[in-house]
Enzyme design. Structure first.
Site, mmCIF file in Angstrom:
data_model
loop_
_atom_site.group_PDB
_atom_site.id
_atom_site.type_symbol
_atom_site.label_atom_id
_atom_site.label_comp_id
_atom_site.label_asym_id
_atom_site.label_seq_id
_atom_site.Cartn_x
_atom_site.Cartn_y
_atom_site.Cartn_z
ATOM 1 N N ASN A 48 -18.363 -22.585 19.805
ATOM 2 C CA ASN A 48 -19.711 -22.138 20.178
ATOM 3 C C ASN A 48 -20.700 -22.953 19.347
ATOM 4 O O ASN A 48 -20.932 -22.663 18.175
ATOM 5 C CB ASN A 48 -19.863 -20.641 19.896
ATOM 6 C CG ASN A 48 -21.247 -20.114 20.251
ATOM 7 O OD1 ASN A 48 -22.093 -20.840 20.773
ATOM 8 N ND2 ASN A 48 -21.484 -18.854 19.961
ATOM 9 N N ARG A 106 -18.344 -21.965 24.754
ATOM 10 C CA ARG A 106 -19.409 -21.081 25.235
ATOM 11 C C ARG A 106 -20.621 -21.948 25.540
ATOM 12 O O ARG A 106 -21.171 -22.602 24.665
ATOM 13 C CB ARG A 106 -19.772 -20.030 24.186
ATOM 14 C CG ARG A 106 -20.979 -19.172 24.582
ATOM 15 C CD ARG A 106 -21.305 -18.150 23.495
ATOM 16 N NE ARG A 106 -22.512 -17.391 23.821
ATOM 17 C CZ ARG A 106 -23.701 -17.618 23.278
ATOM 18 N NH1 ARG A 106 -23.853 -18.590 22.378
ATOM 19 N NH2 ARG A 106 -24.749 -16.897 23.619
ATOM 20 N N HIS A 123 -25.712 -13.334 27.296
ATOM 21 C CA HIS A 123 -24.677 -12.509 26.645
ATOM 22 C C HIS A 123 -23.581 -12.093 27.626
ATOM 23 O O HIS A 123 -22.861 -11.111 27.403
ATOM 24 C CB HIS A 123 -25.278 -11.257 25.984
ATOM 25 C CG HIS A 123 -26.205 -11.566 24.857
ATOM 26 N ND1 HIS A 123 -27.473 -11.046 24.773
ATOM 27 C CD2 HIS A 123 -26.064 -12.374 23.768
ATOM 28 C CE1 HIS A 123 -28.071 -11.501 23.691
ATOM 29 N NE2 HIS A 123 -27.240 -12.314 23.055
ATOM 30 N N ARG A 139 -37.458 -13.481 18.367
ATOM 31 C CA ARG A 139 -38.002 -13.665 19.719
ATOM 32 C C ARG A 139 -38.811 -12.436 20.115
ATOM 33 O O ARG A 139 -38.445 -11.305 19.776
ATOM 34 C CB ARG A 139 -36.873 -13.901 20.721
ATOM 35 C CG ARG A 139 -35.951 -15.051 20.347
ATOM 36 C CD ARG A 139 -34.751 -15.121 21.272
ATOM 37 N NE ARG A 139 -33.660 -15.864 20.657
ATOM 38 C CZ ARG A 139 -32.391 -15.817 21.078
ATOM 39 N NH1 ARG A 139 -32.065 -15.071 22.119
ATOM 40 N NH2 ARG A 139 -31.460 -16.512 20.455
ATOM 41 N N GLU A 154 -16.473 -12.505 21.851
ATOM 42 C CA GLU A 154 -16.751 -13.566 22.814
ATOM 43 C C GLU A 154 -15.736 -14.697 22.716
ATOM 44 O O GLU A 154 -15.343 -15.283 23.733
ATOM 45 C CB GLU A 154 -18.168 -14.086 22.598
ATOM 46 C CG GLU A 154 -19.230 -13.052 22.957
ATOM 47 C CD GLU A 154 -20.586 -13.358 22.364
ATOM 48 O OE1 GLU A 154 -21.513 -13.646 23.141
ATOM 49 O OE2 GLU A 154 -20.711 -13.310 21.118
#
Length: 390
Positions: free
Chosen positions: A11, A92, A180, A236, A376
């Site tokens: 990732n 990913r 996600h 964010r 993940e």
């Protein structure tokens, strides 16, 4: 599936390259090693590798100018540690655009398509692409698989996917993608036969979003065209009135670079608190720091509001799942989010919540509330094994 395959899951972000190395035998995955190369593009780069039990195998300082240097440095360490030879690599990839709706084996054509998607996620896509190219340069014959974080949501109905803007923009790819997705896929697999008709999964980390799942299928999500949308996150802002952007452009002399910094790096918990983007730091400080307290209050309020909105889209709620670093570990956040959701049948057991039990709702709760750790990397390993070896 043949026994004994070794799969590397990568990732690559804007400043780090996280990895997990799995041994897959008879359909069972076992972690061999995991770690990260951090501070890519900055001074003080560092590599850490741990074994399956969390013991440190390697730690070194390396200058990591680009993601390719980070991948090369990791491979150097793998060889030095005599870790098992690789049979495949899974990545990913943040954005699959409108056309890549499931994991794919990497080909030159796919790589060209991914480069065309860089404008959709300019902070995330270049690193992911460079990670693929770095592996190919080091091991040209090694199969690679791209797993898209947007793919899970591609089954959403058009009414949830579209912005209320002209059709030609939707046709050009300007739509709500959601992110996600690899985490949501893992949670769905973890639930197995326990998937209820009306489900909300809250992935809460430095980046945070929710997915509404109706009868096992994606129905809506909070993030939009980019990972900056939805509710507030670490740095964010979440959804922002478009008029604010126009105002900043016209009156405050912002340009695209300043806007990107604002909505990706300077807003959210950090922007409100002027202290930190880290939830634990803010929870520890809120008793004496009003700005930290307001950041936590806004964060929980916006999450709670989003649960209500998605429950409205689902026509009710049977289960709420918390996952991600904050969702799994911050009992105070879970408790404050759920306070006020009694109208959805949610009742939290404080003791269960404090201990992060699997089920934190009380016996009287009509809506079950669970805490399920996501993985993940494992989801990427499963996709890679299926596409390369089955």
């Amino acid at each position: 599936m043949p026994a004994g395959h070794t799969i590397l899951c990568i990732n690559v972000g804007s400043s780090s390259c996280k990895f997990a190395l799995y041994s897959v035998s008879g359909g069972v995955e076992s972690i061999v090693a995991e770690g990260a190369a951090d501070r890519i593009g900055s001074s003080g780069g560092k590599i850490r590798i741990h074994d399956a039990h969390g013991s440190l195998l390697a730690e070194s300082d390396r200058e990591l100018a680009r993601p390719q240097a980070a991948v090369d440095a990791l491979f150097d360490e793998f060889e030095r540690l005599k870790l098992p030879s690789l049979d495949a690599v899974g990545h990913r990839i943040v954005h699959g655009g409108p056309h890549h709706v499931s994991p794919e084996v990497v080909t030159p054509a796919l790589l060209d398509d991914l480069k065309n998607l860089i404008p959709f996620a300019p902070l995330h896509m270049p690193g992911g692409i460079e990670g693929i190219e770095a592996v190919a340069a080091r091991h040209p014959k090694l199969p690679q698989v791209a797993c898209f974080d947007t793919a899970f949501h591609r089954g959403m109905p058009e009414r949830a996917e579209r912005f209320s803007i002209p059709r030609e923009l939707y046709d050009a790819g300007v739509r709500r993608y959601g992110f996600h997705g690899i985490s949501y896929e893992y949670i769905m697999q973890a639930l197995g036969a326990d998937v209820p008709p009306r489900l909300i999964i809250a992935h809460l980390g430095n980046g945070a979003s929710m997915a509404a799942v109706l009868n096992g299928h994606p129905h809506d999500t909070t993030m939009g065209f980019t990972p900056a949308g939805g509710f507030m996150m670490g740095t964010r802002p979440g959804d922002l009135d478009p008029g604010v952007i126009v105002y900043l452009l016209e009156q405050k002399r912002y340009d695209a670079k300043l806007l990107a910094e604002l909505v990706n790096l300077k807003s959210g918990l950090l922007g409100v608190s002027s202290l930190s983007s880290d939830v634990k730091t803010l929870l520890d400080a809120r008793a004496t720091n009003a700005a930290a307290a307001m950041a936590i209050e806004m964060f929980c309020y916006q999450i709670r509001k989003s649960v209500g909105a998605l429950a409205g889209a689902l026509g009710g709620l049977d289960m709420l799942v918390f996952t991600g670093g904050i969702g799994e570990h911050a009992a105070a956040i879970r408790g404050e989010v759920c306070a006020g959701l009694e109208y959805l049948g949610i009742a939290i057991d404080p003791g269960r919540n404090d201990s992060s039990a699997d089920t934190i709702s009380s016996a009287a709760s009509k809506c079950r509330v669970r805490v399920i750790p996501t993985n993940e990397n494992l989801m990427v390993a499963r996709h890679t094994a299926r596409l390369v070896f089955e």
